[in-house]
Design a protein around this motif. Sequence first.
Motif, PDB file in Angstrom:
ATOM      1  N   TYR A  16     118.167  37.032 -91.552  1.00  0.00           N
ATOM      2  CA  TYR A  16     118.779  36.129 -90.965  1.00  0.00           C
ATOM      3  C   TYR A  16     119.265  36.146 -89.624  1.00  0.00           C
ATOM      4  O   TYR A  16     118.934  35.251 -88.626  1.00  0.00           O
ATOM      5  N   ASP A  30     114.718  26.254 -88.433  1.00  0.00           N
ATOM      6  CA  ASP A  30     114.346  26.521 -89.981  1.00  0.00           C
ATOM      7  C   ASP A  30     113.487  25.497 -90.418  1.00  0.00           C
ATOM      8  O   ASP A  30     113.147  24.494 -89.746  1.00  0.00           O
ATOM      9  N   VAL A  31     112.804  26.108 -91.483  1.00  0.00           N
ATOM     10  CA  VAL A  31     112.026  24.947 -92.123  1.00  0.00           C
ATOM     11  C   VAL A  31     112.842  23.880 -92.473  1.00  0.00           C
ATOM     12  O   VAL A  31     113.927  23.811 -93.132  1.00  0.00           O
ATOM     13  N   ASP A  33     114.676  21.025 -94.365  1.00  0.00           N
ATOM     14  CA  ASP A  33     115.141  21.004 -95.821  1.00  0.00           C
ATOM     15  C   ASP A  33     115.381  22.319 -96.546  1.00  0.00           C
ATOM     16  O   ASP A  33     115.437  22.436 -97.737  1.00  0.00           O
ATOM     17  N   ASP A  34     115.283  23.449 -95.716  1.00  0.00           N
ATOM     18  CA  ASP A  34     115.194  24.695 -96.373  1.00  0.00           C
ATOM     19  C   ASP A  34     115.762  25.815 -95.493  1.00  0.00           C
ATOM     20  O   ASP A  34     115.244  26.631 -94.672  1.00  0.00           O
ATOM     21  N   PRO A  35     117.289  25.490 -95.078  1.00  0.00           N
ATOM     22  CA  PRO A  35     117.878  26.388 -94.070  1.00  0.00           C
ATOM     23  C   PRO A  35     118.118  27.792 -94.540  1.00  0.00           C
ATOM     24  O   PRO A  35     118.175  28.101 -95.464  1.00  0.00           O
ATOM     25  N   ASN A  36     117.971  28.650 -93.147  1.00  0.00           N
ATOM     26  CA  ASN A  36     118.236  30.005 -93.444  1.00  0.00           C
ATOM     27  C   ASN A  36     119.675  30.122 -93.373  1.00  0.00           C
ATOM     28  O   ASN A  36     120.297  29.808 -92.564  1.00  0.00           O
ATOM     29  N   HIS A  40     120.329  35.685 -96.872  1.00  0.00           N
ATOM     30  CA  HIS A  40     118.647  35.528 -97.164  1.00  0.00           C
ATOM     31  C   HIS A  40     118.220  36.904 -96.849  1.00  0.00           C
ATOM     32  O   HIS A  40     118.204  37.257 -95.884  1.00  0.00           O
ATOM     33  N   GLU A  42     114.826  36.783 -97.007  1.00  0.00           N
ATOM     34  CA  GLU A  42     113.652  36.071 -96.401  1.00  0.00           C
ATOM     35  C   GLU A  42     113.979  34.980 -95.594  1.00  0.00           C
ATOM     36  O   GLU A  42     114.606  33.906 -96.054  1.00  0.00           O
ATOM     37  N   CYS A  43     113.543  34.743 -94.495  1.00  0.00           N
ATOM     38  CA  CYS A  43     113.930  33.624 -93.641  1.00  0.00           C
ATOM     39  C   CYS A  43     112.656  33.248 -92.793  1.00  0.00           C
ATOM     40  O   CYS A  43     112.114  34.137 -91.902  1.00  0.00           O
ATOM     41  N   THR A  54     103.736  29.917 -87.892  1.00  0.00           N
ATOM     42  CA  THR A  54     104.873  30.214 -88.599  1.00  0.00           C
ATOM     43  C   THR A  54     105.590  31.668 -88.822  1.00  0.00           C
ATOM     44  O   THR A  54     104.632  32.430 -88.849  1.00  0.00           O
TER      45      THR A  54
END
Length: 141
Positions: A16, A30-31, A33-36, A40, A42-43, A54
């Motif tokens: 993170y 961040d991706v 709809d998939d926030p870090n 976590h 894996e980010c 990416t």
Amino acid sequence: MASFVSHLTVDCSDAYLLSEWWKPVLGYQDVPDDPNLPGHDECMIVDPEGKGVTVLFIEVPESKSVKNRLHLDLRPREGARDPELDRLLAHGATVVADRRGQYGPGTGWVTLADPEGNEFCILRSSAEVAEQPAPAGAADA
């Protein structure tokens, strides 16, 4: 048949924090709809324009112990190398090696490290290269 690079993975101790550090360096996010989030292991961060590679940060138990065998070479999207170098240093990057001028005035690059010691280089911008091409054989073409 051939393969393509899906993403670049960076082993680290805090996925993170390192992803947060790299987002402003690259202008990434961040991706959607998939926030870090803190904690976590894996980010992933992505170029909001969909043009850049990416980057995925994955926590591993081992610490970095030797020079990277693979590293990023970055060019400023705008402006010039030296102001971008100043920005990265103010952001917390550290200088590993200064190769500015290695191939003559206005040439070269600077090797930096992120907070976990991963090396990357800052090259001259595309505009700088066009204004003063490096001599034949120079890596910062």
